[in-house]
Design a protein around this motif. Sequence first.
Motif, short mmCIF file in Angstrom:
data_model
loop_
_atom_site.label_atom_id
_atom_site.label_comp_id
_atom_site.label_asym_id
_atom_site.label_seq_id
_atom_site.Cartn_x
_atom_site.Cartn_y
_atom_site.Cartn_z
N SER A 26 24.40 45.78 37.43
CA SER A 26 24.63 45.13 36.87
C SER A 26 25.03 45.10 35.11
O SER A 26 23.84 45.98 35.15
CB SER A 26 24.43 43.52 37.33
OG SER A 26 22.97 43.87 36.42
N THR A 59 22.24 35.08 44.60
CA THR A 59 21.17 36.25 43.65
C THR A 59 20.03 35.78 42.87
O THR A 59 18.81 35.66 42.87
CB THR A 59 22.15 37.04 42.32
OG1 THR A 59 22.67 35.84 40.97
CG2 THR A 59 23.36 38.18 43.25
N ARG A 87 22.23 42.99 44.91
CA ARG A 87 22.81 42.73 45.91
C ARG A 87 24.19 42.78 45.85
O ARG A 87 25.14 43.14 45.13
CB ARG A 87 22.96 41.27 44.96
CG ARG A 87 24.05 39.96 45.89
CD ARG A 87 24.37 39.49 47.34
NE ARG A 87 24.85 38.46 47.57
CZ ARG A 87 26.07 38.22 47.97
NH1 ARG A 87 26.74 39.21 47.97
NH2 ARG A 87 26.58 37.46 48.48
N THR A 112 23.14 42.69 40.68
CA THR A 112 24.36 42.76 41.80
C THR A 112 24.42 44.42 41.76
O THR A 112 24.57 45.20 40.57
CB THR A 112 25.21 42.18 40.84
OG1 THR A 112 25.71 42.27 39.83
CG2 THR A 112 24.63 40.55 41.00
#
Length: 100
Positions: free
Chosen positions: A67, A15, A95, A60
């Motif tokens: 996240s 990331t 991601r 993410t």
Amino acid sequence: MKTLLIVAHAPSENTRLMAEAVLKGAQHPDIEQVHARWVPPLEATPEDVLACDAIIMGTTENLAYMSGALKDFFDRCYYPCLEAKQGLPCALYVRAGNDG
């Protein structure tokens, strides 16, 4: 000069590499008059958003959601920036892992 704000959560090497690639792309020599900077979401402030001309957010994928760090950024910055930044150009990258 325009300012591009990149708010990206990068808890892993992959990331981090993604965020660095976005920053590198935004700083390409063919792109003139744009100052790009990457700020981690837990450090980004409403003032950062108010000072930018566009924003790219990176996260993410955690249990089919952003996240917690990016969610925290939204929680702190949404209302202070809502009226002033309606229509702000934006992009998002995710991601994704297991179920993305």
